[in-house]
Design a protein around this motif. Structure first.
Motif, PDB file in Angstrom:
ATOM      1  N   ALA A 171      -0.275  10.348  20.816  1.00 12.88           N
ATOM      2  CA  ALA A 171      -1.202   9.739  19.973  1.00 12.88           C
ATOM      3  C   ALA A 171      -1.114  10.142  18.521  1.00 12.88           C
ATOM      4  CB  ALA A 171      -2.438   9.872  20.465  1.00 12.88           C
ATOM      5  N   LYS A 172      -0.935  11.607  18.243  1.00 14.19           N
ATOM      6  CA  LYS A 172      -0.644  12.062  17.151  1.00 14.19           C
ATOM      7  C   LYS A 172       0.570  11.252  16.411  1.00 14.19           C
ATOM      8  CE  LYS A 172      -2.843  16.476  17.413  1.00 14.19           C
ATOM      9  NZ  LYS A 172      -2.461  17.798  17.412  1.00 14.19           N
ATOM     10  N   TRP A 173       1.795  11.243  17.153  1.00  7.44           N
ATOM     11  CA  TRP A 173       3.028  10.434  16.443  1.00  7.44           C
ATOM     12  C   TRP A 173       2.842   9.061  16.369  1.00  7.44           C
ATOM     13  CZ3 TRP A 173       6.600  13.207  14.202  1.00  7.44           C
ATOM     14  CH2 TRP A 173       7.025  14.509  14.760  1.00  7.44           C
ATOM     15  N   VAL A 174       1.855   8.300  16.998  1.00  6.83           N
ATOM     16  CA  VAL A 174       1.660   6.997  16.907  1.00  6.83           C
ATOM     17  C   VAL A 174       0.779   6.807  15.569  1.00  6.83           C
ATOM     18  CG1 VAL A 174       0.191   4.809  17.738  1.00  6.83           C
ATOM     19  CG2 VAL A 174       1.719   6.199  19.164  1.00  6.83           C
ATOM     20  N   PHE A 175      -0.204   7.633  15.514  1.00  6.28           N
ATOM     21  CA  PHE A 175      -0.773   7.444  14.074  1.00  6.28           C
ATOM     22  C   PHE A 175      -0.093   7.889  13.133  1.00  6.28           C
ATOM     23  CE2 PHE A 175      -4.896   7.827  16.804  1.00  6.28           C
ATOM     24  CZ  PHE A 175      -5.648   6.994  16.113  1.00  6.28           C
ATOM     25  N   LEU A 176       0.725   8.896  13.113  1.00  7.77           N
ATOM     26  CA  LEU A 176       1.885   9.243  11.947  1.00  7.77           C
ATOM     27  C   LEU A 176       2.606   8.133  11.677  1.00  7.77           C
ATOM     28  CD1 LEU A 176       2.815  11.486  10.013  1.00  7.77           C
ATOM     29  CD2 LEU A 176       4.350  12.244  11.784  1.00  7.77           C
ATOM     30  N   PHE A 177       3.214   7.460  12.663  1.00  8.83           N
ATOM     31  CA  PHE A 177       4.116   6.322  12.367  1.00  8.83           C
ATOM     32  C   PHE A 177       3.430   5.044  11.620  1.00  8.83           C
ATOM     33  CE2 PHE A 177       5.599   2.241  13.792  1.00  8.83           C
ATOM     34  CZ  PHE A 177       6.911   2.015  13.241  1.00  8.83           C
ATOM     35  N   LEU A 178       2.145   4.900  12.249  1.00 11.00           N
ATOM     36  CA  LEU A 178       1.313   3.934  11.477  1.00 11.00           C
ATOM     37  C   LEU A 178       1.094   4.045   9.878  1.00 11.00           C
ATOM     38  CD1 LEU A 178      -0.991   2.666  14.230  1.00 11.00           C
ATOM     39  CD2 LEU A 178       0.856   1.349  13.590  1.00 11.00           C
ATOM     40  N   SER A 179       0.753   5.442   9.821  1.00 11.36           N
ATOM     41  CA  SER A 179       0.431   5.934   8.588  1.00 11.36           C
ATOM     42  C   SER A 179       1.484   5.756   7.581  1.00 11.36           C
ATOM     43  CB  SER A 179      -0.192   7.495   8.617  1.00 11.36           C
ATOM     44  OG  SER A 179      -0.200   7.876   7.437  1.00 11.36           O
ATOM     45  N   VAL A 180       2.924   6.358   8.119  1.00 10.41           N
ATOM     46  CA  VAL A 180       3.890   6.096   7.157  1.00 10.41           C
ATOM     47  C   VAL A 180       4.396   4.841   6.870  1.00 10.41           C
ATOM     48  CG1 VAL A 180       6.335   6.653   7.046  1.00 10.41           C
ATOM     49  CG2 VAL A 180       4.715   8.366   7.994  1.00 10.41           C
ATOM     50  N   THR A 181       4.148   4.058   8.023  1.00 14.88           N
ATOM     51  CA  THR A 181       4.696   2.380   7.706  1.00 14.88           C
ATOM     52  C   THR A 181       3.724   1.646   6.571  1.00 14.88           C
ATOM     53  OG1 THR A 181       5.199   2.148  10.003  1.00 14.88           O
ATOM     54  CG2 THR A 181       4.565   0.077   8.740  1.00 14.88           C
ATOM     55  N   GLN A 182       2.166   2.027   6.474  1.00 17.20           N
ATOM     56  CA  GLN A 182       1.489   1.402   5.568  1.00 17.20           C
ATOM     57  C   GLN A 182       1.655   2.077   4.171  1.00 17.20           C
ATOM     58  OE1 GLN A 182      -2.565  -0.134   7.097  1.00 17.20           O
ATOM     59  NE2 GLN A 182      -2.445   1.795   7.971  1.00 17.20           N
ATOM     60  N   PHE A 183       2.024   3.364   4.266  1.00 13.64           N
ATOM     61  CA  PHE A 183       2.511   4.153   3.036  1.00 13.64           C
ATOM     62  C   PHE A 183       3.540   3.571   2.487  1.00 13.64           C
ATOM     63  CE2 PHE A 183       4.838   7.458   0.944  1.00 13.64           C
ATOM     64  CZ  PHE A 183       4.026   7.948   0.054  1.00 13.64           C
ATOM     65  N   LEU A 184       4.606   3.072   3.249  1.00 16.15           N
ATOM     66  CA  LEU A 184       5.974   2.797   2.645  1.00 16.15           C
ATOM     67  C   LEU A 184       5.613   1.228   2.107  1.00 16.15           C
ATOM     68  CD1 LEU A 184       8.641   3.867   5.362  1.00 16.15           C
ATOM     69  CD2 LEU A 184       8.225   4.815   2.693  1.00 16.15           C
ATOM     70  N   LEU A 185       4.871   0.463   2.862  1.00 16.34           N
ATOM     71  CA  LEU A 185       4.509  -0.902   2.466  1.00 16.34           C
ATOM     72  C   LEU A 185       3.709  -0.812   1.125  1.00 16.34           C
ATOM     73  CD1 LEU A 185       3.735  -2.602   5.776  1.00 16.34           C
ATOM     74  CD2 LEU A 185       5.699  -3.071   4.320  1.00 16.34           C
ATOM     75  N   GLY A 186       2.730   0.154   1.035  1.00 15.07           N
ATOM     76  CA  GLY A 186       2.018   0.308  -0.196  1.00 15.07           C
ATOM     77  C   GLY A 186       2.700   0.487  -1.385  1.00 15.07           C
ATOM     78  N   MET A 187       3.645   1.574  -1.257  1.00 18.27           N
ATOM     79  CA  MET A 187       4.593   2.150  -2.153  1.00 18.27           C
ATOM     80  C   MET A 187       5.217   1.162  -2.693  1.00 18.27           C
ATOM     81  SD  MET A 187       3.580   5.054  -2.973  1.00 18.27           S
ATOM     82  CE  MET A 187       4.918   5.773  -3.960  1.00 18.27           C
TER      83      MET A 187
END
Length: 316
Positions: free
Chosen positions: A5-21
């Motif tokens: 679950a931690k890695w799933v949340f981290l993946f989603l967070s990184v994906t949104q971070f990269l899209l936002g950046m």
């Protein structure tokens, strides 16, 4: 929480971070380079650029908080880190909302047409009105961030009393007072939401009035004024929709941060909060003719359909 679950949340967070950046960075790069070349920038582009910069800071804060929760959870008990992070977060959060509201008001005053004296007075002074809104938004953002300092003192007194088990009636009253102050602090976001809602309603009314005039004059309904109305309405409506979701997530995150809750709850709400600054940038790009044209040309260059430096243009 399980490791998966931690890695799933981290993946989603990184994906949104990269899209936002990617989206917000593109806005800053295009408008910034245009500003440097021409030595001037329009008020709309100035607001849009600062909005993108504030959201870049927001994404960095949220992503850093995710990494700390997953890999360095002991740092969540660091008093100084919590205070500094929350002050920066509150400032950029409120400033970002006010910048987006100023952008909606700017589009409304520029595009909408009404014969009411008050509206005409504001329309003729659109630059002055929006600049004063920006200054007021900046002042409110600073005061809201600084108001957290006495709240932090009250919070740590309450947490110390809970940890020691010495919870008297005085501390219970103090805790209730703290909760009321914190709720009132989050309600500051309602003011720009109401202003943006008013701008959206005015744009809708103006579009309806303009469409009726076009029908009476038997003019094509796809004239430039109608298209400008539609683009502005889409941008303001998207902002309202995303802001409502963001405000709900922000409220839940704030309550979890100061009161009781699980790490999983905080991760879900922060992940939802990241959706607004990450995705709204692409709506702004598609709604801005200059940004959209540059974005399309960049995609065509990458796909090999357009040579770099080509003078070919595309309709927005």
């Amino acid at each position: 929480m399980s490791g998966l679950a931690k890695w799933v949340f981290l993946f989603l967070s990184v994906t949104q971070f990269l899209l936002g950046m990617l989206g917000n960075g593109f806005i800053v790069l295009v408008n910034g380079s245009s500003w440097v070349k021409s030595k001037r920038i329009s008020l709309g582009d100035f607001i849009l650029t600062n909005l993108a910069l504030s959201r870049i800071v927001q994404l960095w804060i949220l992503s850093s908080d995710f990494v700390i929760m997953i890999f360095f959870s002991k740092l969540l008990n660091n008093v100084v880190l919590i205070q500094v992070t929350d002050i920066f977060w509150t400032f950029t959060n409120h400033l970002s909302i006010w910048l987006a509201t100023c952008l909606g008001v700017f589009y409304c005053l520029k595009i909408a047409n009404f014969s009411h004296p008050t509206f005409l007075w504001l329309k003729w002074r659109v630059a002055r009105v929006v600049v004063w809104m920006l200054l007021c938004g900046l002042l409110l953002s600073c005061s809201n961030a600084m108001s957290l300092i006495p709240q932090f003192k009250m919070y740590y007194i309450l947490r110390g009393a809970d940890d020691s088990g010495n919870v008297t009636e005085h501390f219970r009253e103090l805790k209730n007072e703290y909760e009321v102050i914190h709720v009132l602090g989050t309600l500051w976001n309602l003011l720009p939401l109401i202003v943006c809602l008013a701008s959206y309603i005015l744009l809708i009314l103006s579009l309806g009035r303009h469409t009726r005039q076009m029908q009476q004059n038997r003019t094509s309904p796809s004239d430039p004024s109608t298209e400008a109305h539609k683009r502005a309405i889409k941008m303001v409506l998207s902002f309202l929709f995303l802001l409502l979701l963001y405000f709900l997530a922000y409220l839940l995150t704030s309550f979890h941060y100061f009161l009781s809750g699980t790490v999983l709850t905080k991760m879900i709400t922060e992940l939802a909060a990241m959706f607004y600054p990450a995705c709204h940038s692409f709506i702004l790009i598609l709604g801005n003719s200059k940004l959209k044209q540059t974005f399309v040309e960049l995609l065509l260059c990458k796909s090999g359909h357009l040579k770099p430096g080509s003078k070919e243009h595309f309709s927005p």
